[in-house]
Scaffold this active site. Structure first.
Site, mmCIF file in Angstrom:
data_model
loop_
_atom_site.group_PDB
_atom_site.id
_atom_site.type_symbol
_atom_site.label_atom_id
_atom_site.label_comp_id
_atom_site.label_asym_id
_atom_site.label_seq_id
_atom_site.Cartn_x
_atom_site.Cartn_y
_atom_site.Cartn_z
ATOM 1 N N GLU A 140 0.844 -1.213 0.000
ATOM 2 C CA GLU A 140 0.000 0.000 0.000
ATOM 3 C C GLU A 140 0.871 1.252 0.000
ATOM 4 O OE1 GLU A 140 -2.735 0.951 -1.039
ATOM 5 O OE2 GLU A 140 -4.226 0.571 0.513
ATOM 6 N N THR A 159 -4.369 7.626 -5.748
ATOM 7 C CA THR A 159 -4.513 7.991 -4.338
ATOM 8 C C THR A 159 -3.430 8.981 -3.924
ATOM 9 O OG1 THR A 159 -5.533 5.879 -3.825
ATOM 10 C CG2 THR A 159 -4.559 7.045 -1.982
HETATM 11 N N1 HSE Z 1 -8.084 6.578 2.926
HETATM 12 C C1 HSE Z 1 -7.499 6.634 1.619
HETATM 13 C C2 HSE Z 1 -7.676 8.025 1.081
HETATM 14 C C3 HSE Z 1 -8.185 5.625 0.754
HETATM 15 O O1 HSE Z 1 -8.789 8.546 1.152
HETATM 16 O O2 HSE Z 1 -6.720 8.623 0.588
HETATM 17 C C4 HSE Z 1 -7.623 5.514 -0.632
HETATM 18 O O3 HSE Z 1 -8.486 4.742 -1.464
#
Ligand code: HSE
Length: 309
Positions: A129, A182
């Site tokens: 990740e 992201t």
């Molecule tokens: N929590 C993360 C974000 C999830 O919102 O950046 C990414 O899919």
């Protein structure tokens, strides 16, 4: 054991208001891997289907990097061969990298005779990740591995709480045909929050937890409203406001961005209403030939072994 076939589901990171903290696994999309023992020193991807843009280079692919991290942590010298079958589009907001990372971590763990527990596997999957999104957040990893609804209470040390999603929960996913990384969606977030904004978010975060525990879908729909990331991110999503209004007018009880988008999800409490919401969202995106929408439900299982030999 020589070979393991393993599946990890897609997930909705954030679940609206729980930025980096809430995530829910969903049915109907996931990544499937076949992991095989190979001679020492081998680390290869033999086959990759479902996403032609992902790298086959073992240094650049999440699956091989996580596989190597599990081997190193176990002190194992075996080699690994992978087949990767992706159903979750990368950059969709539905936990594509998390599913690949969890399947790799749990698949190699199985091949080694399970030296690691789920907590350790989550930390090992975090290698993938971190590589994919440039930051370590567990809100997709935890549901992809464990299933259900997860709360990341703390990352240092890692503490994950799990709740069973409500029986009556129906979700409509709409994924427009654009990709949002992201890493890029994190960079546009504000550095600071006004106290009044934080207070609104605290209320919603508490509301989501109570809604899940009390199986109150109407409360869940209200409480997923996100005041932290959505104001910055929704302009990146084509027709976001039109889609939100169409979903609510068609009977959705709530609507929010899935993870860092562009996928969105609507909350419904029965299948009829979810079908109406699906039709309303499809109408909004009728000119987007790459858009995809579907009705789904929470996945309660998380990462699972499909076969071993
Ligand atoms: N929590 C993360 C974000 C999830 O919102 O950046 C990414 O899919």
């Amino acid at each position: 054991m020589k070979s393991v076939e393993i599946y990890a589901p897609a997930s909705i990171g954030n679940m609206g208001s729980g930025f980096d903290v809430f995530g829910m696994a969903i049915e109907g999309a996931g990544d499937r891997l076949i992991v095989e023992r190979a001679p020492a020193g081998t680390l290869v991807i033999n086959r990759l289907t479902g996403d032609p843009d992902l790298p086959l280079d073992p240094q650049k692919n999440i699956v091989t990097r996580v596989g190597a991290a599990v081997l190193a942590a176990a002190g194992s010298r075996i080699g690994l061969r992978f087949e990767i079958h992706k159903e979750i589009v990368a950059g969709s907001g539905l936990g594509s990298s998390a599913a690949s990372a969890c399947a790799a971590a749990a698949g190699v763990n199985e091949l080694l005779g399970r030296p690691f527990d789920n907590h350790q596997l989550l930390e090992l999957a975090g290698v993938g990740e971190q590589m994919a999104s440039g930051s370590l957040h567990y809100d997709n990893l935890a549901p992809a591995l464990l299933g259900g609804f997860c709360i990341i209470r703390s990352t240092q040390p890692l503490e994950v709480l799990t709740l069973t999603p409500p029986d009556k929960l129906w979700l409509v996913i709409m994924r427009p045909g654009v990709v949002i990384k992201t890493s890029a969606a994190k960079k546009i977030l504000p550095d600071h929050l006004e106290l009044h904004t934080a207070i609104r978010q605290f209320g919603n975060i508490a509301g989501v937890v109570v809604a899940i525990q009390q199986q109150d879908i109407a409360l869940l729909g209200r409480a997923i409203e996100d005041h932290v990331a959505a104001p910055a991110r929704s302009p990146l999503i084509p027709h976001f406001e039109k889609a939100r209004q169409a979903a609510l007018a068609a009977g959705a009880l709530g609507f929010a961005i899935a993870g860092s988008g562009p996928a969105m999800f609507a909350v419904c409490d029965n299948p009829d209403s979810s079908r109406q919401v699906l039709a309303a969202l499809q109408k909004v995106y009728k000119h987007d030939t790459r858009a995809k929408a579907w009705i789904t439900r929470p996945d309660h299982t998380g990462t699972r072994i499909l076969s071993k030999s």
